[in-house]
Design an enzyme around this catalytic site. Structure first.
Site, PDB file in Angstrom:
ATOM      1  N   ASP A   2      17.618  26.140  40.403  1.00 36.89           N
ATOM      2  CA  ASP A   2      18.728  25.562  39.647  1.00 36.89           C
ATOM      3  C   ASP A   2      19.950  26.463  39.792  1.00 36.89           C
ATOM      4  OD1 ASP A   2      20.461  24.335  37.914  1.00 36.89           O
ATOM      5  OD2 ASP A   2      19.183  24.495  36.140  1.00 36.89           O
ATOM      6  N   ASP A  10      22.488  17.065  38.310  1.00 41.56           N
ATOM      7  CA  ASP A  10      22.195  17.110  36.874  1.00 41.56           C
ATOM      8  C   ASP A  10      23.484  16.878  36.090  1.00 41.56           C
ATOM      9  OD1 ASP A  10      21.335  17.546  34.302  1.00 41.56           O
ATOM     10  OD2 ASP A  10      20.760  19.624  34.583  1.00 41.56           O
TER      11      ASP A  10
END
Length: 363
Positions: free
Chosen positions: A190, A243
């Site tokens: 991430d 995201d």
């Protein structure tokens, strides 16, 4: 099934240890919990996790928005879900977490009314969901390596490494963590909006050159930078997951239309609830883009709702619903069952939640 009353309260959940993000350090989590009552005495439960730096919503704004929504939906009939959702969409702009809390409670009531678990009414593809576990970014790399090793020892087969605070050291963290855990464990990275497009490409290409076997890279650039996201996706072989670039269905349409990502992370608190999550999933699925269901720092209420949605669909990748492991105690009675990386949904009607210990009424 007429909506007779709506009550809003909070629960406070201490954490086992401080939860560290680039936005701050958290020792506990406050969550807004809504209860919707029908004329026949049934109760639906929903929740919202304040995340001002992500969704722009605080506890006060969520409570205020729910109070506003209540004035419009009180007296409405639950047999027409779309009527209620239309009114909710039109009576207030934004406030997605507040809308998600109300909508989860309505879905809970709706499925209780037909005596069926929510995941079955939403599609019923599966009754279980596997979650990954997040390895928080840390200046001390050995802490991250130890956390990853312990997670695999505890049975987790999917690990997500949080990065994005230091471009120079991010690659080294991925390299040493990947080499410290056995093959067969899927590793996700991430970027947490922390890289520039050029830095992201540089890091990902180095990962690929060393064949570190990374499943995908999540949100490497700022959420608004769709062009940068596409630039990365077009210049690396590793899959790119959006995201923060996707809050609701309009943003999903934009990234899908521009072929800016390979995967999309859906969060109920971001998109406004299950209804919009279904819209995003259907668009992505139509275009061959798989989805993952994620979460904020949420209690078992929101996680059970998110897992119910994830389990209902057949083209999901492993979920990112691990926040339950961070709480020192669970005030929610009933709901999903957590066993390591496996989330099993209850066969009780609705969410299967029967009580909330420590619920403090606000309005």
């Amino acid at each position: 099934m007429i909506i007779a009353d709506v009550k809003v309260g909070r629960i406070t959940m201490p954490l086992k240890k401080p939860f560290v993000t680039k936005n701050g350090v958290y020792n506990y989590s406050n969550e807004v919990v809504v209860k919707i009552f029908t004329e026949n005495g049934d109760v639906g439960i929903g929740s919202a996790a304040p995340a001002p730096r992500v969704t722009g919503e605080t506890e006060s704004s969520i409570v205020g928005a729910i109070k506003h929504i209540t004035t419009f939906i009180k007296g409405m009939d639950l047999t027409c879900l779309q009527c209620i959702f239309k009114v909710m969409d039109e009576c207030i702009k934004g406030n997605n977490s507040a809308k998600a809390a109300v909508e989860i409670a309505i879905y809970d009531l709706w499925s209780k009314g037909v005596n069926t678990p929510l995941y079955k009414l939403l599609g019923g593809f599966n009754s279980t969901v596997l979650t990954d576990i997040t390895i928080q970014d840390d200046d001390k790399m050995e802490n991250m390596i130890n956390a990853a090793y312990e997670a695999t020892r505890d049975g987790y087969t999917n690990i997500k490494i949080k990065l994005g605070n230091n471009v120079e050291s991010d690659f080294e963290k991925v390299k040493f963590i990947r080499r410290a855990i056995r093959k067969g464990i899927k590793v996700r990275v991430d970027g947490n909006q922390g890289w520039s497009p050029k830095d992201a490409i540089k890091i990902i290409k180095k990962i690929e050159q060393l064949d570190l076997d990374i499943e995908f890279v999540e949100q490497p650039v700022k959420g608004w930078d769709i062009e940068g996201l596409k630039f990365i996706k077009d210049n690396v072989d590793t899959m790119i997951l959006a995201d923060e670039s996707v809050f609701g269905s309009p943003e999903a349409f934009k990234v899908i239309q521009n072929r800016a990502c390979d995967l999309i992370n859906i969060k109920l608190m971001k998109c406004g609830g299950i209804q919009n999550a279904i819209r995003i999933y259907n668009m992505a699925d139509t275009m061959g883009i798989r989805c993952m269901v994620g979460c904020m720092l949420e209690s078992k209420i929101g996680i059970t709702a998110a897992a119910s949605f994830a389990a209902s669909r057949g083209n999901m990748i492993t979920a990112d619903l691990d926040t339950m492991i961070y709480f020192a105690e669970d005030p929610i009675v009933g709901g999903a069952i957590f066993e390591g990386n496996k989330i099993t949904l209850s066969d009780e009607p609705g969410l299967g939640i029967t009580d909330i210990r420590g619920w403090e009424e606000i309005v």
